[in-house]
Design a protein around this motif. Structure first.
Motif, PDB file in Angstrom:
ATOM      1  N   PRO A  66       0.986  -1.290   0.473  1.00  0.00           N
ATOM      2  CA  PRO A  66       0.447   0.194   0.096  1.00  0.00           C
ATOM      3  C   PRO A  66       0.789   1.254  -0.050  1.00  0.00           C
ATOM      4  CG  PRO A  66      -0.758  -1.081   1.406  1.00  0.00           C
ATOM      5  CD  PRO A  66       0.192  -1.712   1.108  1.00  0.00           C
ATOM      6  N   GLU A  67       0.766   2.347  -0.757  1.00  0.00           N
ATOM      7  CA  GLU A  67       1.515   3.395  -0.660  1.00  0.00           C
ATOM      8  C   GLU A  67       1.311   4.238   0.447  1.00  0.00           C
ATOM      9  OE1 GLU A  67      -1.004   4.874  -4.934  1.00  0.00           O
ATOM     10  OE2 GLU A  67       1.137   4.887  -5.043  1.00  0.00           O
ATOM     11  N   THR A 137      -5.558  11.162  -6.402  1.00  0.00           N
ATOM     12  CA  THR A 137      -6.300  10.079  -6.175  1.00  0.00           C
ATOM     13  C   THR A 137      -6.597   8.942  -7.624  1.00  0.00           C
ATOM     14  OG1 THR A 137      -7.616  11.708  -7.834  1.00  0.00           O
ATOM     15  CG2 THR A 137      -8.027  11.235  -4.975  1.00  0.00           C
ATOM     16  N   VAL A 138      -7.400   7.891  -7.115  1.00  0.00           N
ATOM     17  CA  VAL A 138      -7.939   6.788  -8.309  1.00  0.00           C
ATOM     18  C   VAL A 138      -8.796   7.086  -8.609  1.00  0.00           C
ATOM     19  CG1 VAL A 138      -5.606   5.543  -8.400  1.00  0.00           C
ATOM     20  CG2 VAL A 138      -7.486   5.094  -7.464  1.00  0.00           C
ATOM     21  N   GLN A 139      -9.112   6.488  -9.828  1.00  0.00           N
ATOM     22  CA  GLN A 139     -11.125   6.009  -9.845  1.00  0.00           C
ATOM     23  C   GLN A 139     -11.255   4.893  -9.957  1.00  0.00           C
ATOM     24  OE1 GLN A 139     -13.189   8.539 -10.488  1.00  0.00           O
ATOM     25  NE2 GLN A 139     -11.716  10.266 -10.173  1.00  0.00           N
ATOM     26  N   GLU A 140     -12.205   4.439  -9.044  1.00  0.00           N
ATOM     27  CA  GLU A 140     -12.402   2.314  -8.573  1.00  0.00           C
ATOM     28  C   GLU A 140     -14.402   3.020  -9.118  1.00  0.00           C
ATOM     29  OE1 GLU A 140     -11.987   1.339  -5.541  1.00  0.00           O
ATOM     30  OE2 GLU A 140      -9.664   1.197  -5.597  1.00  0.00           O
ATOM     31  N   ARG A 151      -4.976   7.262  -3.054  1.00  0.00           N
ATOM     32  CA  ARG A 151      -3.998   6.764  -3.249  1.00  0.00           C
ATOM     33  C   ARG A 151      -3.625   6.175  -2.301  1.00  0.00           C
ATOM     34  NH1 ARG A 151       0.603   8.622  -7.807  1.00  0.00           N
ATOM     35  NH2 ARG A 151       0.975   6.345  -7.393  1.00  0.00           N
ATOM     36  N   LEU A 152      -4.105   7.084  -0.670  1.00  0.00           N
ATOM     37  CA  LEU A 152      -3.231   6.577   0.763  1.00  0.00           C
ATOM     38  C   LEU A 152      -3.485   7.604   0.982  1.00  0.00           C
ATOM     39  CD1 LEU A 152       0.327   8.677   0.906  1.00  0.00           C
ATOM     40  CD2 LEU A 152      -1.277   9.489  -0.731  1.00  0.00           C
ATOM     41  N   ASP A 153      -3.122   7.732   2.463  1.00  0.00           N
ATOM     42  CA  ASP A 153      -3.898   8.076   4.147  1.00  0.00           C
ATOM     43  C   ASP A 153      -3.181   9.592   3.807  1.00  0.00           C
ATOM     44  OD1 ASP A 153      -5.002   9.068   6.606  1.00  0.00           O
ATOM     45  OD2 ASP A 153      -2.810   8.480   6.718  1.00  0.00           O
ATOM     46  N   PHE A 154      -3.840  10.715   3.421  1.00  0.00           N
ATOM     47  CA  PHE A 154      -4.013  11.977   2.967  1.00  0.00           C
ATOM     48  C   PHE A 154      -2.497  13.012   4.464  1.00  0.00           C
ATOM     49  CE2 PHE A 154      -7.147  12.641   0.187  1.00  0.00           C
ATOM     50  CZ  PHE A 154      -6.549  12.556  -0.858  1.00  0.00           C
ATOM     51  N   ASN A 155      -3.164  12.099   5.846  1.00  0.00           N
ATOM     52  CA  ASN A 155      -1.922  12.958   6.841  1.00  0.00           C
ATOM     53  C   ASN A 155      -1.178  12.211   6.440  1.00  0.00           C
ATOM     54  OD1 ASN A 155      -4.062  14.477   7.825  1.00  0.00           O
ATOM     55  ND2 ASN A 155      -5.272  13.261   9.037  1.00  0.00           N
ATOM     56  N   THR A 156      -0.724  11.332   5.947  1.00  0.00           N
ATOM     57  CA  THR A 156       0.479  10.248   5.735  1.00  0.00           C
ATOM     58  C   THR A 156       1.487  11.516   5.516  1.00  0.00           C
ATOM     59  OG1 THR A 156       0.051   8.092   6.627  1.00  0.00           O
ATOM     60  CG2 THR A 156       1.650   8.751   4.972  1.00  0.00           C
ATOM     61  N   LEU A 157       0.978  11.076   3.453  1.00  0.00           N
ATOM     62  CA  LEU A 157       1.326  12.292   3.209  1.00  0.00           C
ATOM     63  C   LEU A 157       1.637  13.816   3.297  1.00  0.00           C
ATOM     64  CD1 LEU A 157       1.978  12.262  -0.139  1.00  0.00           C
ATOM     65  CD2 LEU A 157      -0.169  13.571  -0.583  1.00  0.00           C
ATOM     66  N   ARG A 158       1.319  14.250   4.057  1.00  0.00           N
ATOM     67  CA  ARG A 158       1.516  15.973   4.288  1.00  0.00           C
ATOM     68  C   ARG A 158       2.741  15.422   5.655  1.00  0.00           C
ATOM     69  NH1 ARG A 158      -3.917  15.919   5.234  1.00  0.00           N
ATOM     70  NH2 ARG A 158      -5.783  17.251   4.369  1.00  0.00           N
ATOM     71  N   ALA A 186     -17.488   8.046   1.255  1.00  0.00           N
ATOM     72  CA  ALA A 186     -17.838   6.919   2.327  1.00  0.00           C
ATOM     73  C   ALA A 186     -15.971   6.347   1.761  1.00  0.00           C
ATOM     74  CB  ALA A 186     -18.457   6.192   0.685  1.00  0.00           C
ATOM     75  N   THR A 187     -15.112   6.756   1.318  1.00  0.00           N
ATOM     76  CA  THR A 187     -14.131   5.820   0.518  1.00  0.00           C
ATOM     77  C   THR A 187     -13.125   7.112   1.287  1.00  0.00           C
ATOM     78  OG1 THR A 187     -13.565   6.802  -1.184  1.00  0.00           O
ATOM     79  CG2 THR A 187     -14.315   4.905  -1.005  1.00  0.00           C
ATOM     80  N   GLU A 188     -13.003   7.783   2.071  1.00  0.00           N
ATOM     81  CA  GLU A 188     -11.714   8.560   2.844  1.00  0.00           C
ATOM     82  C   GLU A 188     -11.214   8.242   3.792  1.00  0.00           C
ATOM     83  OE1 GLU A 188     -13.609  12.156   4.761  1.00  0.00           O
ATOM     84  OE2 GLU A 188     -13.675  12.884   2.708  1.00  0.00           O
ATOM     85  N   GLU A 189     -11.484   6.535   4.168  1.00  0.00           N
ATOM     86  CA  GLU A 189     -10.861   6.116   5.500  1.00  0.00           C
ATOM     87  C   GLU A 189     -10.143   4.828   4.497  1.00  0.00           C
ATOM     88  OE1 GLU A 189     -10.361   7.089   8.498  1.00  0.00           O
ATOM     89  OE2 GLU A 189     -11.708   8.805   7.883  1.00  0.00           O
ATOM     90  N   GLN A 190     -10.580   4.878   3.723  1.00  0.00           N
ATOM     91  CA  GLN A 190     -10.497   3.121   2.735  1.00  0.00           C
ATOM     92  C   GLN A 190      -9.092   3.947   1.525  1.00  0.00           C
ATOM     93  OE1 GLN A 190     -13.486   1.131   1.510  1.00  0.00           O
ATOM     94  NE2 GLN A 190     -14.392   1.189   3.643  1.00  0.00           N
TER      95      GLN A 190
END
Length: 201
Positions: A66-67, A137-140, A151-158, A186-190
């Motif tokens: 996972p990224e 982000t990606v489209q699913e 694509r990943l947790d944004f806080n980790t990116l920060r 619905a996808t923010e935590e995944q």
């Protein structure tokens, strides 16, 4: 008993030459002594090296992970290299004798290796972070609908941006925040795990 006049003058003169040390000066001296005392010596520095980056880099580069995990591997490795480099630089600056002790050439070489490894990892780490900021982000397809997924947790990116201490970090933070607002609730935590998904900005 009365003192002779000459003895009295000498006593007064001697007493007058005593210089009082201020509490600030005393604290500075004690702090400097304690700092130097706590620095690693040549034997301790000889155990430090920055050549053991292979495992950390392999984990960070592994596209099957996972990224978020990959970014954390870069953060851990880069931070560790920074600390080791800082230890070398501080010890050898505060204790110049380390440059002239037995094995000093190895210490200098080890310090230079740390500096170079830190710089190399930073370039690779920064390149990856900027790529994530560019395409966060990606489209699913979920339930027959196309949704935008991080694509990943944004806080980790920060955290990664902060760790790199980039000159344009405020601009990068803003771009991450903008991307965060576009993610389907619905996808923010995944965060997406990558692979086979259509990427979108």
């Amino acid at each position: 008993m009365r003192l002779p006049a000459v003895a009295t003058v000498l006593l007064l003169t001697t007493t007058g030459c005593v210089k009082e040390i201020s509490s600030e000066e005393r604290l500075d001296r004690e702090t400097q002594y304690a700092t130097t005392k706590n620095l690693p010596d040549a034997a301790a520095l000889a155990k430090l090296n920055c050549e053991d980056t292979t495992e950390g880099l392999n984990q960070a580069r592994n596209v099957n992970r996972p990224e978020t995990d990959r970014v954390m591997s870069y953060i851990d490795l880069y931070t560790s290299l920074q600390k080791r480099t800082a230890t070398f630089e501080e010890a050898m600056t505060r204790n110049p004798d380390l440059h002239y002790t037995e094995g000093s050439q190895q210490l200098v070489a080890a310090k230079e290796t740390c500096i170079q490894q830190t710089a190399d990892v930073k370039v690779e780490f920064e390149t990856y972070v900027r790529e994530l900021v560019d395409v966060p982000t990606v489209q699913e397809i979920k339930g027959g609908n196309t949704v935008t997924v991080a694509r990943l947790d944004f806080n980790t990116l920060r955290q990664a941006i902060e760790t790199l201490s980039l000159d344009d970090k405020e601009s990068l933070f803003n771009r991450v925040s903008n991307a965060e607002r576009k993610v389907s609730p619905a996808t923010e935590e995944q965060p997406a795990s990558g692979g086979g998904r259509k990427r979108g900005k």
